[in-house]
Design an enzyme around this catalytic site. Structure first.
Site, PDB file in Angstrom:
ATOM      1  N   HIS A 116       0.823  -1.217   0.000  1.00 31.21           N
ATOM      2  CA  HIS A 116       0.000   0.000   0.000  1.00 31.21           C
ATOM      3  C   HIS A 116       0.856   1.265   0.000  1.00 31.21           C
ATOM      4  O   HIS A 116       0.363   2.343   0.288  1.00 31.21           O
ATOM      5  CB  HIS A 116      -0.968  -0.012   1.185  1.00 31.21           C
ATOM      6  CG  HIS A 116      -2.070  -1.016   1.029  1.00 31.21           C
ATOM      7  ND1 HIS A 116      -2.945  -1.372   2.033  1.00 31.21           N
ATOM      8  CD2 HIS A 116      -2.445  -1.764  -0.045  1.00 31.21           C
ATOM      9  CE1 HIS A 116      -3.791  -2.291   1.587  1.00 31.21           C
ATOM     10  NE2 HIS A 116      -3.513  -2.547   0.342  1.00 31.21           N
ATOM     11  N   CYS A 149       8.927  18.378 -13.477  1.00 34.62           N
ATOM     12  CA  CYS A 149       7.877  18.949 -14.330  1.00 34.62           C
ATOM     13  C   CYS A 149       8.112  20.451 -14.505  1.00 34.62           C
ATOM     14  O   CYS A 149       7.928  20.991 -15.606  1.00 34.62           O
ATOM     15  CB  CYS A 149       6.484  18.696 -13.726  1.00 34.62           C
ATOM     16  SG  CYS A 149       5.956  16.982 -13.881  1.00 34.62           S
ATOM     17  N   GLY A 195      -2.696  -9.235  12.378  1.00 36.36           N
ATOM     18  CA  GLY A 195      -3.205  -7.877  12.595  1.00 36.36           C
ATOM     19  C   GLY A 195      -3.882  -7.240  11.399  1.00 36.36           C
ATOM     20  O   GLY A 195      -3.700  -6.062  11.142  1.00 36.36           O
ATOM     21  N   THR A 196      -4.676  -8.034  10.697  1.00 37.45           N
ATOM     22  CA  THR A 196      -5.373  -7.466   9.534  1.00 37.45           C
ATOM     23  C   THR A 196      -6.814  -7.957   9.490  1.00 37.45           C
ATOM     24  O   THR A 196      -7.093  -9.124   9.761  1.00 37.45           O
ATOM     25  CB  THR A 196      -4.606  -7.763   8.214  1.00 37.45           C
ATOM     26  OG1 THR A 196      -5.380  -7.265   7.127  1.00 37.45           O
ATOM     27  CG2 THR A 196      -4.296  -9.224   8.015  1.00 37.45           C
TER      28      THR A 196
HETATM   29  P1  OAD Z   1      -7.731  -2.802   9.991  1.00 38.47           P
HETATM   30  O1  OAD Z   1      -7.834  -1.618  10.888  1.00 38.47           O
HETATM   31  O2  OAD Z   1      -8.826  -3.022   9.009  1.00 38.47           O
HETATM   32  O3  OAD Z   1      -7.608  -4.131  10.869  1.00 38.47           O
HETATM   33  C1  OAD Z   1      -6.715  -4.254  11.924  1.00 38.47           C
HETATM   34  C2  OAD Z   1      -6.939  -5.590  12.573  1.00 38.47           C
HETATM   35  O4  OAD Z   1      -5.948  -5.735  13.589  1.00 38.47           O
HETATM   36  C3  OAD Z   1      -8.306  -5.750  13.255  1.00 38.47           C
HETATM   37  O5  OAD Z   1      -8.871  -6.998  12.852  1.00 38.47           O
HETATM   38  C4  OAD Z   1      -7.977  -5.756  14.750  1.00 38.47           C
HETATM   39  O6  OAD Z   1      -8.810  -6.637  15.487  1.00 38.47           O
HETATM   40  C5  OAD Z   1      -6.549  -6.269  14.761  1.00 38.47           C
HETATM   41  N1  OAD Z   1      -5.732  -5.810  15.893  1.00 38.47           N
HETATM   42  C6  OAD Z   1      -5.817  -4.663  16.609  1.00 38.47           C
HETATM   43  N2  OAD Z   1      -4.845  -4.601  17.527  1.00 38.47           N
HETATM   44  C7  OAD Z   1      -4.114  -5.738  17.402  1.00 38.47           C
HETATM   45  C8  OAD Z   1      -2.959  -6.275  18.051  1.00 38.47           C
HETATM   46  N3  OAD Z   1      -2.346  -5.621  19.028  1.00 38.47           N
HETATM   47  N4  OAD Z   1      -2.501  -7.478  17.634  1.00 38.47           N
HETATM   48  C9  OAD Z   1      -3.099  -8.168  16.642  1.00 38.47           C
HETATM   49  N5  OAD Z   1      -4.182  -7.713  16.003  1.00 38.47           N
HETATM   50  C10 OAD Z   1      -4.687  -6.520  16.353  1.00 38.47           C
HETATM   51  O7  OAD Z   1      -6.318  -2.713   9.241  1.00 38.47           O
HETATM   52  P2  OAD Z   1      -5.808  -3.433   7.930  1.00 38.47           P
HETATM   53  O8  OAD Z   1      -6.349  -4.812   7.811  1.00 38.47           O
HETATM   54  O9  OAD Z   1      -4.344  -3.234   7.893  1.00 38.47           O
HETATM   55  O10 OAD Z   1      -5.168   0.762   3.198  1.00 38.47           O
HETATM   56  O11 OAD Z   1      -6.458  -2.533   6.804  1.00 38.47           O
HETATM   57  C11 OAD Z   1      -6.180  -2.818   5.480  1.00 38.47           C
HETATM   58  C12 OAD Z   1      -6.046  -1.541   4.677  1.00 38.47           C
HETATM   59  O12 OAD Z   1      -7.224  -0.773   4.813  1.00 38.47           O
HETATM   60  C13 OAD Z   1      -4.968  -0.614   5.147  1.00 38.47           C
HETATM   61  O13 OAD Z   1      -3.708  -0.935   4.634  1.00 38.47           O
HETATM   62  C14 OAD Z   1      -5.413   0.709   4.605  1.00 38.47           C
HETATM   63  C15 OAD Z   1      -6.877   0.621   4.892  1.00 38.47           C
HETATM   64  O14 OAD Z   1      -7.657   1.276   4.032  1.00 38.47           O
HETATM   65  C16 OAD Z   1      -4.593   1.861   2.684  1.00 38.47           C
HETATM   66  O15 OAD Z   1      -4.235   2.814   3.331  1.00 38.47           O
HETATM   67  C17 OAD Z   1      -4.406   1.773   1.230  1.00 38.47           C
END
Ligand code: OAD
Length: 252
Positions: A116, A149, A195-196
């Site tokens: 990203h 540019c 963590g996603t």
């Molecule tokens: P999210 O905020 O959607 O998800 C984060 C996940 O991490 C959730 O499921 C939480 O339960 C979990 N979580 C929180 N704290 C944690 C911890 N200490 N240990 C383990 N897990 C934990 O974030 P992403 O999945 O990264 O894109 O989001 C994906 C993309 O959506 C991002 O890269 C961003 C966003 O739009 C862009 O900026 C292009």
């Protein structure tokens, strides 16, 4: 906490996908914990090409604040654990991260694809120059403009090198992931997501691809995310506590 551990054999290949949860324990907020808002802004306002076209001053202020916050944060035990794992596996390891905060690199990981983009890179909105390293902050106008540019008499704003909603991922990154999976096929192969939330594709679909290529699939997350059913083993817990003890390397 679970005592399940990933067994790494001499030829095991490990593909890791991380998301915002890995950086939560470094004090960086995740995306989907605030009802469609990101640090009090509507996500489309600050993370889409349309948002940038409407209000580039707001978008640059927003990413400048994110740059500053990421610089002031430090990698946590989860990041450090992944760096140690890479040290042990070398080219049998690849880290795919959706995070743009640079904390994996600061922890020591080198085999990374930042699918990203990166907070600490800038590119032009007009020409196809390579994204360049940039830590500068633009909290107020004037906004930064492209010098290449300008030399051609054209005026073009620079922008953060982040993949916004509605934009394509860099095909070179996807190719690198695909190559790694092809190499892993036929060896013991482990896919680990950490963590996603499994809400944003194509990252959320990597687990399905990895399974199709014979990977054992593991998930470490604070709670069960949208795509939890695709994983064989789910360990519920904070990555900073789970990752340091998750891997067991078999003696040669
Ligand atoms: P999210 O905020 O959607 O998800 C984060 C996940 O991490 C959730 O499921 C939480 O339960 C979990 N979580 C929180 N704290 C944690 C911890 N200490 N240990 C383990 N897990 C934990 O974030 P992403 O999945 O990264 O894109 O989001 C994906 C993309 O959506 C991002 O890269 C961003 C966003 O739009 C862009 O900026 C292009």
């Amino acid at each position: 906490m679970s005592v399940q551990r990933i067994q790494i054999k001499r030829d095991t290949h490990l593909l890791v996908l991380t998301g915002a949860g890995v950086s939560a324990e470094s004090g960086i907020r995740t995306f989907r914990d605030s009802g469609g808002l990101w640090e009090e802004h509507a996500v489309e306002a600050v993370a889409s090409p349309g948002g940038f076209a409407r209000d580039p001053v707001l978008v640059w202020r927003f990413y400048s604040e994110r740059r500053r916050q990421a610089k002031e944060s430090a990698p946590n035990p989860g990041h450090h654990a992944l760096a140690r794992i890479e040290e042990g596996l070398g080219s049998r390891f690849l880290l795919v991260t959706q995070n743009v905060d640079g904390l994996h690199r600061r922890a020591g990981n080198q085999r990374i694809t930042e699918i990203h983009g990166s907070l600490f890179e800038t590119r032009c909105t007009r020409c196809d120059r390579e994204p360049f390293a940039d830590e500068s902050l633009h909290l107020t106008p004037p906004l930064p403009e492209c010098d290449l540019c300008a030399r051609k008499g054209q005026k073009a704003l620079l922008r953060p090198n982040i993949v916004w909603f509605g934009e394509m991922l860099d095909p070179a990154n996807m190719l690198r992931i695909d190559r790694f999976m092809a190499e892993a096929e036929g060896h013991p192969f482990v896919f680990l997501a950490v963590g996603t939330s499994g809400a944003v594709y194509p990252a959320a679909g990597l687990v399905v691809e990895a399974r199709a290529r014979g990977a054992q699939t593991w998930l470490v997350n604070a709670e069960a995310p949208d795509n939890a059913r695709f994983f064989e083993i789910f360990i519920k817990g904070p990555s900073g506590r789970v990752l340091p003890d998750l891997i067991e390397v078999e003696a040669p």
